[in-house]
Design an enzyme around this catalytic site. Structure first.
Site, mmCIF file in Angstrom:
data_model
loop_
_atom_site.group_PDB
_atom_site.id
_atom_site.type_symbol
_atom_site.label_atom_id
_atom_site.label_comp_id
_atom_site.label_asym_id
_atom_site.label_seq_id
_atom_site.Cartn_x
_atom_site.Cartn_y
_atom_site.Cartn_z
ATOM 1 N N LYS B 27 0.825 -1.202 0.000
ATOM 2 C CA LYS B 27 0.000 0.000 0.000
ATOM 3 C C LYS B 27 0.863 1.258 0.000
ATOM 4 O O LYS B 27 0.668 2.153 -0.815
ATOM 5 C CB LYS B 27 -0.932 -0.017 1.220
ATOM 6 C CG LYS B 27 -1.920 1.128 1.243
ATOM 7 C CD LYS B 27 -2.890 0.997 2.426
ATOM 8 C CE LYS B 27 -3.905 -0.088 2.166
ATOM 9 N NZ LYS B 27 -4.749 -0.363 3.344
ATOM 10 N N ARG B 97 -3.535 2.850 8.464
ATOM 11 C CA ARG B 97 -3.814 1.566 7.820
ATOM 12 C C ARG B 97 -2.574 0.696 7.768
ATOM 13 O O ARG B 97 -1.455 1.181 7.602
ATOM 14 C CB ARG B 97 -4.247 1.774 6.355
ATOM 15 C CG ARG B 97 -5.551 2.477 6.171
ATOM 16 C CD ARG B 97 -5.702 2.775 4.673
ATOM 17 N NE ARG B 97 -6.760 3.727 4.434
ATOM 18 C CZ ARG B 97 -7.880 3.419 3.765
ATOM 19 N NH1 ARG B 97 -8.067 2.217 3.290
ATOM 20 N NH2 ARG B 97 -8.794 4.345 3.575
ATOM 21 N N GLY B 106 -8.571 -7.868 4.077
ATOM 22 C CA GLY B 106 -9.460 -8.155 5.198
ATOM 23 C C GLY B 106 -8.752 -8.737 6.396
ATOM 24 O O GLY B 106 -9.368 -9.010 7.419
ATOM 25 N N MET B 108 -6.021 -7.406 7.927
ATOM 26 C CA MET B 108 -5.373 -6.447 8.804
ATOM 27 C C MET B 108 -6.348 -5.329 9.141
ATOM 28 O O MET B 108 -7.418 -5.227 8.574
ATOM 29 C CB MET B 108 -4.151 -5.891 8.081
ATOM 30 C CG MET B 108 -3.229 -6.980 7.575
ATOM 31 S SD MET B 108 -2.195 -7.640 8.898
ATOM 32 C CE MET B 108 -1.255 -6.165 9.232
ATOM 33 N N ARG B 347 -3.514 -1.609 -6.174
ATOM 34 C CA ARG B 347 -2.677 -2.802 -6.083
ATOM 35 C C ARG B 347 -3.038 -3.717 -7.237
ATOM 36 O O ARG B 347 -4.102 -3.564 -7.837
ATOM 37 C CB ARG B 347 -2.902 -3.522 -4.758
ATOM 38 C CG ARG B 347 -4.348 -3.900 -4.535
ATOM 39 C CD ARG B 347 -4.608 -4.409 -3.131
ATOM 40 N NE ARG B 347 -6.037 -4.644 -2.935
ATOM 41 C CZ ARG B 347 -6.606 -4.852 -1.738
ATOM 42 N NH1 ARG B 347 -5.872 -4.821 -0.641
ATOM 43 N NH2 ARG B 347 -7.890 -5.082 -1.641
ATOM 44 N N HIS B 465 -16.128 -8.798 1.264
ATOM 45 C CA HIS B 465 -15.168 -9.762 1.799
ATOM 46 C C HIS B 465 -15.362 -11.135 1.171
ATOM 47 O O HIS B 465 -14.412 -11.799 0.763
ATOM 48 C CB HIS B 465 -15.315 -9.845 3.326
ATOM 49 C CG HIS B 465 -14.418 -10.855 3.952
ATOM 50 N ND1 HIS B 465 -14.834 -12.134 4.243
ATOM 51 C CD2 HIS B 465 -13.111 -10.789 4.302
ATOM 52 C CE1 HIS B 465 -13.827 -12.806 4.770
ATOM 53 N NE2 HIS B 465 -12.766 -12.002 4.825
ATOM 54 N N ARG B 586 0.933 -48.003 -11.731
ATOM 55 C CA ARG B 586 0.959 -48.846 -10.537
ATOM 56 C C ARG B 586 0.240 -50.142 -10.872
ATOM 57 O O ARG B 586 -0.985 -50.187 -10.872
ATOM 58 C CB ARG B 586 0.246 -48.161 -9.376
ATOM 59 C CG ARG B 586 0.784 -46.784 -9.022
ATOM 60 C CD ARG B 586 -0.103 -46.167 -7.935
ATOM 61 N NE ARG B 586 0.204 -44.761 -7.707
ATOM 62 C CZ ARG B 586 -0.324 -43.752 -8.382
ATOM 63 N NH1 ARG B 586 -1.183 -44.002 -9.357
ATOM 64 N NH2 ARG B 586 -0.003 -42.509 -8.089
ATOM 65 N N GLU B 769 13.246 -44.103 -3.474
ATOM 66 C CA GLU B 769 12.236 -43.676 -2.504
ATOM 67 C C GLU B 769 12.643 -43.989 -1.074
ATOM 68 O O GLU B 769 11.829 -43.900 -0.154
ATOM 69 C CB GLU B 769 10.874 -44.294 -2.833
ATOM 70 C CG GLU B 769 10.911 -45.776 -3.099
ATOM 71 C CD GLU B 769 9.571 -46.329 -3.626
ATOM 72 O OE1 GLU B 769 8.530 -45.696 -3.409
ATOM 73 O OE2 GLU B 769 9.583 -47.418 -4.236
ATOM 74 N N SER B 788 13.342 -42.946 -10.805
ATOM 75 C CA SER B 788 12.133 -42.150 -10.626
ATOM 76 C C SER B 788 11.938 -41.959 -9.125
ATOM 77 O O SER B 788 11.862 -42.929 -8.377
ATOM 78 C CB SER B 788 10.929 -42.853 -11.244
ATOM 79 O OG SER B 788 9.777 -42.062 -11.024
ATOM 80 N N THR B 791 8.514 -39.625 -4.125
ATOM 81 C CA THR B 791 8.671 -38.636 -3.058
ATOM 82 C C THR B 791 7.742 -38.872 -1.879
ATOM 83 O O THR B 791 7.988 -38.364 -0.795
ATOM 84 C CB THR B 791 8.467 -37.221 -3.608
ATOM 85 O OG1 THR B 791 7.301 -37.226 -4.422
ATOM 86 C CG2 THR B 791 9.650 -36.821 -4.456
ATOM 87 N N ASN B 792 6.711 -39.641 -2.085
ATOM 88 C CA ASN B 792 5.818 -39.926 -0.964
ATOM 89 C C ASN B 792 6.536 -40.799 0.069
ATOM 90 O O ASN B 792 6.660 -40.443 1.238
ATOM 91 C CB ASN B 792 4.556 -40.621 -1.483
ATOM 92 C CG ASN B 792 3.540 -40.812 -0.392
ATOM 93 O OD1 ASN B 792 3.466 -40.013 0.540
ATOM 94 N ND2 ASN B 792 2.771 -41.879 -0.474
ATOM 95 N N ASP B 793 7.055 -41.934 -0.403
ATOM 96 C CA ASP B 793 7.790 -42.796 0.526
ATOM 97 C C ASP B 793 9.063 -42.124 1.022
ATOM 98 O O ASP B 793 9.445 -42.281 2.175
ATOM 99 C CB ASP B 793 8.127 -44.128 -0.148
ATOM 100 C CG ASP B 793 6.993 -45.123 0.004
ATOM 101 O OD1 ASP B 793 6.635 -45.415 1.157
ATOM 102 O OD2 ASP B 793 6.457 -45.595 -1.006
ATOM 103 N N CYS B 855 7.690 -39.348 -9.702
ATOM 104 C CA CYS B 855 6.282 -39.707 -9.771
ATOM 105 C C CYS B 855 5.732 -39.472 -8.365
ATOM 106 O O CYS B 855 6.426 -38.974 -7.503
ATOM 107 C CB CYS B 855 6.105 -41.141 -10.223
ATOM 108 S SG CYS B 855 7.083 -42.337 -9.331
ATOM 109 N N TYR B 875 11.967 -35.210 -16.127
ATOM 110 C CA TYR B 875 10.518 -35.039 -16.242
ATOM 111 C C TYR B 875 9.863 -35.125 -14.868
ATOM 112 O O TYR B 875 10.459 -35.598 -13.908
ATOM 113 C CB TYR B 875 9.902 -36.101 -17.167
ATOM 114 C CG TYR B 875 9.988 -37.499 -16.626
ATOM 115 C CD1 TYR B 875 8.998 -38.007 -15.772
ATOM 116 C CD2 TYR B 875 11.063 -38.318 -16.931
ATOM 117 C CE1 TYR B 875 9.092 -39.278 -15.246
ATOM 118 C CE2 TYR B 875 11.168 -39.598 -16.412
ATOM 119 C CZ TYR B 875 10.182 -40.068 -15.567
ATOM 120 O OH TYR B 875 10.278 -41.318 -15.028
#
Lengths: 896, 896
Positions: B27, B97, B106, B108, B347, B465, B586, B769, B788, B791-793, B855, B875
């Site tokens: 602002k 302000r 909304g 602040m 803004r 709002h 899978r 993994e 590959s 990333t989950n495990d 993956c 990839y």
């Protein structure tokens, strides 16, 4: 790197020496060495271990160029010996033996008398003037060759192999007991039988071409490197399969030429106790395998002084020569051919843990070796043999032994008796303590022996297979207890009118050879008795050995040794055994005791912070008093206390009944209780709501524990004992988790310090037991004054293996050699070790003098201790009983 | 680095500019910028964001030196304006302000009319000649100050705050509807009431010292940075708490001086649809907060052309100036004081996903920005708004809407209606789809809005709002539907004689503003209809936008985009959405289908290899046919097929009944079945017998799967379609595990190739993994042709957190800011990311051109895609619907 030379001679011309064991194998290298120092070694040559690898990479076949070299070496020996391989008149005969870099007793195969066939046997008879002897050699040769090269064996452990069966028939027919009593004619008939057996079982004639025999024998030795027994042995002792075995082809000398011939195995000191006496056994008119196989029980070596006094004197001299040359206790084989002594092998003798310690200590005192060598020479685990319980001497006075045998593996063992290795293994898996009882053992019994508390045999001497293996495994062993009538069919042992059935309890004392019915009461080891003040140190030579080796170890080691202790009692024991502090006190163990678990459960079931605080306030004084006990026992040494770690559901009951009882006690409905139990259930509790995650979600737990710790410290300091507190936060992954908990701990510490007016020396640190914690150890070190590696959880997360679940695939992994060591027993260096190393570096990069320790089971494992030393940790922490092992292993790591 | 200057002026003298938003907040920076480019900005000064941090490090208190500087700045403004702060005659009034670096609508707090007290209000009345106006200002000031500084608020969402209540009473007493109708005298009385309220609730008098007022207001704005709403907002949008807020103190201009005054909010384009039209709303005789608060429904901006034609023309001009200056759609606030326009804020306008895309594309076409800027400006996730289902147009023709409101957040939403944020949150947690219906929303409703499918209000305009927040969250929103009679007490909506009760299903169309009873049938998005060929591309502007932005993204991105697909149907959809291959199939998902699960169970229950092979042989043709479908859909692009991964017990039934049924079907006893089910149970299945551990212990499974893959490939190649197979081994920790499996796969491949005579292009690689796999990726890369990342495990093991169990502590972690982002949604960079990076480096060190992919769910997350780009992966692979998001995110990563 490949060596271009495939074959090394020894005897007349000696090309190798003791330093070349990697290339020539232990046996080949030491044959060369003995020849070099003038001991009488029959000449021969060694085919290198590299040829073994060539054999395998050449599709399990001897490369042609190697075979040509072998034939050339045979020609040289022919020239030296003035005999000819395959000659009808004057045949040269060979033994063919394996010889790996590390001795693997009983694992590999041997062939004697090679070169005999229907024609040469006649020349052999004529030349020696002893037809009976010649036919005995030939039938032995066929038998060994049939077994080793042609694979003709007993079908299973309950059957006898066909050769043995034919031999027994021959003895029955001739009406004799010993095979030495068979006549030349008997043996000739037996040879015919043997050749029929070969035809029947292998669909081939027994080979008459001596070079075919040699080629087959050498190939078979190489093949034996990958037989099941060898693989199991290698796995147990971490011997890489790439090492391969060498093959020794050596001119035969004969212990079976009559009453002036003999063969024996001896040790320069007692391998069971370590005592400095000439020790061993021999058989007159026998070949080497007879002694080791345990078929005939041999004579104690002492008898040789009357049987062959000159040879005995010469052997005594050989003992001194060998020990002063090799500076270690030697295990050697000899043969006496017509009163002439030949040395066939020497090696550093396998010994029990007790013997290893005694020999090492005494050799230092004799000036043979220095302290550092002594330390390096004792397998660290073997110290535990000085600490295991012994049979209670009062009980032994009351109950007399039913029989006794040779004390071949010291220690006290009780268990239920089983008569086959398979059954022993099975019952061990069922959780029973097992004593394996066999007439004699063979390499096929290895797994069963591993599964047993103790081994008992009725046949075989101190160098029998049973004795040898038991010594190396550190198993209690009584062998050659001839009075025992062991019957495999009825599964009984009969001694006089006592009959012991399969599954009955017996006890064996491997230090005295005594055998008892029932489970005998045990007493603490002599060392423990001295430490506990119930035995005068001066009266125990065992304690003296222990004390000596521990003090030497302490001079060398760099690592501190702490203990994992959850109670003052454990802490006291550990302190006596040399612990320099507590590395891990698992506070939750304190909650499991009878009077506390209900308070804990009340806390878990509470809905509100207030409810939890109320329950916690009941636990606080109990925890405080435990901590006071720990601090007192540790007398100012650091005490690391880990905050509550396990998931809360572990404290709640699971069974209907227990739930009902508890719900009444705590005044909640069983339904609510069940709901809470099931709401706390997790899919993967190991990766769930535990560790500092508990202290963060329920900060009142951390506050209570911190208060109990610091109030305990204040009380103990007030009473005049120094206290060094280390508060440890478990399962940190993020620096901010630790910050959250350290803020609470510091503020409680300040409260206690200001309310009591007592200054308390303390540190706050964390377990490092998650991969992220290792990878971000620099950030975490900003908050942590010390790290303690929780290698159990780190192993689970790094490898993605739950310790409770690995048994479904780990055995297969061992079989396939995917991994060689159980990662929960020894730190897995590639992943887990790499993370620890990284965390140490990152931790130090931020806080130069950060204290780094390891708790968890790996802390008592020698291989892991070596890694910890390399990573530069400050200390290891292990269970009290492993403290002496850790002290020794730490010294070894520092010296290596 | 700290900046020594605490305060920056703007207006007459302007010290800042738009580039200084980090220091001045959005602002403050834009007020300075507008002043610089000649737009009418009331003068004032900005207290920097660094002062916010100083405030907090000064124990939540303004440092004295800053306060002194503020007082100096006030003096300067007094001189410029010819007024005096606190002067009885000619008082200077301020607005105070907040203004953070990123706009947080909304979230602040704001205070207007500061400087009024019992004396200055009289001067203000006299000077403006408008006592009613002056008293209105004063009562507003007391109300805002009471709320923001003194914390006097409604007790809960069902009560009205005391000021509002007093205002209502005053209106009732005066018998008027709008507060603009209250007389000066009414307002004077109201002020008295207000001061009583202050006294009662805060136990203090309303402060009469204007500097006390200013000090309090500035402090309150700094405090508001850490209120709950702000914290929740920051967490959602990843705004660091260290950024702090600036405070803007600005001379007041008044939109509430009468009928020639007004205040409004406007956008240079439609923020809901992106259409290029002047868009917004205003209120005559009002102050700024009235518009946003949604208490009165404002007039559409178009009406201003008749109400105040000059101002409207001027505003149109401002729109062009702002867009050509800021090169982005602007959201601005203005006030008209006695027909004179003032700009109070501008803004970059928040916009819906649809609007973001349309604006970006059209601005490129207009030459305002280039393609790269366009790509960077679209939140990648927003593409999904083009793909979500729309209401089925046929159904909409049949069912008529019961009412309509302003289309403030486009899209189709159906759900059960609830009237409080809390209830909405609760029912969402219960798994219901929820429509939150409120008269108007307030910042307290944020959590409930997040939990809802759509938001419906009866009050408030497009800048209310509700509209603002819905746009930003991408929620469907219909607002200001005045015909709805919403009754919180009875929990009903009444429209004519239709009554909708709490929990009833309704549907709202945020693109048209229509409201329907019941759950309307949906149809695929226009984009999907075009892709599926059921709609002509030329007829869909939405598709054109989609296609344009995707083609621009494809020009920039470096990462390949693949899909996770377990069936030909999914693969087809993914291919249409731009997938360049399958990154993860899978295979186990194929086993769960009705006709297959029993074969799978038969396999698991088999005791022998033969039994397993028999069951597997039934699965093989089914798998093969699925693979053929995948290969055909992917038309020669690579297809990565992962071998069986989950623990076997997942395939077995757990319940008594199911066990009985199955045991009959398979002809085994229920007891045996139960035994097997329980023997397969694991303590921590995530770390158990799964992944390649299955293929190693049961090699026949790997053989079957490999055979199905290669036979499928051969068939498809034979039919003329190219195939690029990648066989992937899951959960590798050790190179030798992979070797074991690749040996099997290669040998099966050779069998199929030689039996069919068809050459098959294939690679064998592995999931990475587990932490160990990352740490030892160099060894593993010797065996693997591609990696590959699972990333989950990897997240589960690296952080030691089971995804199924984290909810017991993760919410607490967010509250405490221990972590900011769910590590299962976005790759955790410190640990998980570090491991991936390390594995990439180690993999490439051994195999320079190794293919590296990811993956798992993270593959569709823009923040994670950015990391993947940085790590140099080849990839990412994600679910079909996230392909467009991934394409865009990959382009953004390449451009950033």
């Amino acid at each position: 790197m490949e060596n271009s030379k495939n074959i090394y001679e020894f005897g007349r011309v000696t090309e190798g020496d003791a330093s070349m064991r990697a290339l020539l194998g232990g046996k080949g290298a030491n044959l060369a060495e003995m020849a070099k120092i003038g001991l009488p070694v029959p000449p021969g040559f060694t085919i290198t271990t590299e040829v073994c690898n060539k054999y395998y990479s050449n599709k399990n076949s001897l490369p042609t160029e190697v075979w040509n070299e072998i034939k050339k070496s045979v020609t040289k020996l022919e020239e030296q010996q003035g005999k000819k391989f395959g000659d009808k008149k004057n045949p040269l005969l060979f033994s063919v033996r394996s010889g790996a870099r590390e001795s693997m007793p009983g694992m590999m195969d041997t062939i004697l008398n090679l070169g005999l066939n229907d024609e040469t046997v006649e020349g052999h008879a004529e030349k020696t003037g002893n037809p009976r002897f010649a036919y005995d050699c030939y039938r032995r040769f066929i038998q060994m060759y049939g077994d080793v090269v042609l694979g003709i064996k007993a079908k299973d452990e309950h059957s006898i192999d066909p050769f043995e069966s034919a031999l027994n028939t021959a003895k029955q027919n001739a009406n004799v007991k010993e095979d030495t009593e068979l006549s030349a004619e008997d043996l000739k008939n037996l040879i015919r039988k043997y050749k029929e057996i070969v035809r029947k079982y292998s669909s081939k004639e027994f080979p008459q071409d001596v070079f075919d025999q040699l080629h087959g024998a050498i190939s078979a030795v190489f093949e034996s490197w990958n037989n099941d027994r060898a693989i199991i042995y290698r796995r147990k002792y971490n011997i890489p399969s790439e090492w391969g075995t060498a093959v020794n082809v050596q001119c035969m000398v004969f212990g079976n030429m009559g009453e002036t011939s003999a063969t024996g195995v001896a040790f320069t000191r007692n391998p069971a106790t370590g005592e400095k006496i000439f020790y061993g056994e021999y058989l007159i008119n026998a070949q080497g395998e007879d002694v080791v196989a345990g078929i005939r029980t041999p004579n104690p070596i002492g008898n040789l002084s009357t049987d062959m006094p000159d040879v005995f004197a010469q052997l005594n001299q050989v003992c001194q020569t060998l020990e002063s040359h090799f500076n270690d206790m030697q295990d050697f084989e000899f043969t006496v051919e017509n009163s002439k002594l030949y040395m066939l092998q020497t090696r550093n003798g396998k010994r029990t843990g007790l013997a290893a310690i005694r020999i090492a200590v005494e050799m230092v005192q004799e000036g043979l070796i220095n302290k550092e060598t002594a330390i390096k020479r004792i397998p660290a685990d073997s110290v535990s043999s000085l600490l295991v319980p012994i049979f209670d001497s009062d009980t032994k006075k009351e109950i007399s032994s039913i029989a006794s045998g040779l004390p071949a593996g010291p220690g006290a063992a009780s268990g239920n008796v089983y008569f086959s290795a398979k059954k022993a293994e099975e019952m061990h898996a069922n959780g029973e303590s097992v004593i394996l009882c066999r007439i004699e053992t063979s390499p096929e019994d290895i797994r069963g022996m591993l599964a047993s508390e103790g081994i008992l045999t009725s046949h075989g001497g101190v160098s029998s297979h049973a004795a040898l293996v038991a010594r190396q495994m550190g198993k209690v062993c009584v062998c050659g207890a001839g009075k025992l009538g062991i019957d495999y069919a009825s599964k009984t042992i009969t001694v006089g009118n006592v009959v012991i059935h399969e599954g009955d309890a017996i006890s064996i004392d491997g230090s005295t050879g005594e055998i008892f019915v029932g489970k005998l009461k045990t007493a603490p080891s002599e060392v423990n008795q001295v430490l506990q003040g119930t035995l005068d140190a001066k009266k125990s030579y065992t304690y003296k050995l222990f004390d000596t080796i521990m003090s030497w170890a302490d001079e060398s080691r760099k690592l501190g040794i702490r203990t994992n202790a959850d109670s003052p009692r454990q802490a006291k024991l550990a302190f006596q055994l040399g612990a320099e502090g507590v590395g891990l006190c698992r506070t939750e163990h304190m909650f499991f005791e009878e009077d506390r678990i209900d308070h804990m459960r009340e806390m878990i079931l509470a809905d509100t912070t207030e409810g939890r605080e109320k329950a916690l306030s009941k636990l606080e004084p109990l925890q405080q008093s435990d901590f006071e006990g720990l601090f007192r026992e540790m007398r100012g040494y650091p005490v690391t206390i880990r905050l509550l770690d396990p998931p809360l559901h572990e404290f709640l009951p699971n069974e209907e009944n227990a739930i009902n009882t508890l719900s009444k006690k705590l005044g909640v409905t069983p339904e609510r209780m069940k709901l809470r139990v099931s709401s706390l259930k997790e899919a993967n509790p190991m990766l769930g709501h535990r560790g500092c995650r508990l202290g963060i979600t329920y900060p009142e737990i951390t506050r209570m524990q911190a208060r109990a710790i610091f109030k305990a410290a204040a009380n103990v300091i007030r009473s005049g004992t120094q206290v060094d507190v280390e508060v440890m936060v478990p399962l940190t992954a993020f620096a901010k988790e630790l910050k959250n908990q350290t803020d609470i701990i510091h503020s409680v510490a300040q409260e206690v310090i200001s309310s009591t007016g007592i200054q308390i020396k303390y540190k706050v640190g964390t377990m490092i037991e998650l991969p992220r914690a290792c990878l971000c150890a620099d950030e975490i070190a900003k908050e942590a004054q010390f790290f303690s590696f929780g290698t159990n959880d780190l192993t689970q997360t790094c490898l993605g293996m739950s310790r409770d679940d690995v048994n479904s695939f780990l055995p297969k992994y061992f079989d396939l050699e995917i991994i060689k060591t159980n990662p929960f027993a020894s730190i897995e260096p590639g992943g887990v070790g790499a993370l620890i190393k990284l965390a140490c570096e990152k931790g130090r990069s931020v806080r130069e003098n950060i204290k780094l320790g390891i708790c968890g089971e790996h802390g008592g494992d020698p291989a892991s201790i070596k890694l910890c030393h390399q990573y530069g940790l400050s200390y290891v922490s292990c269970s009290p009983n492993r403290i002496p092992i850790a002290r020794l292993a730490a010294a070894q790591a520092a010296l290596s």
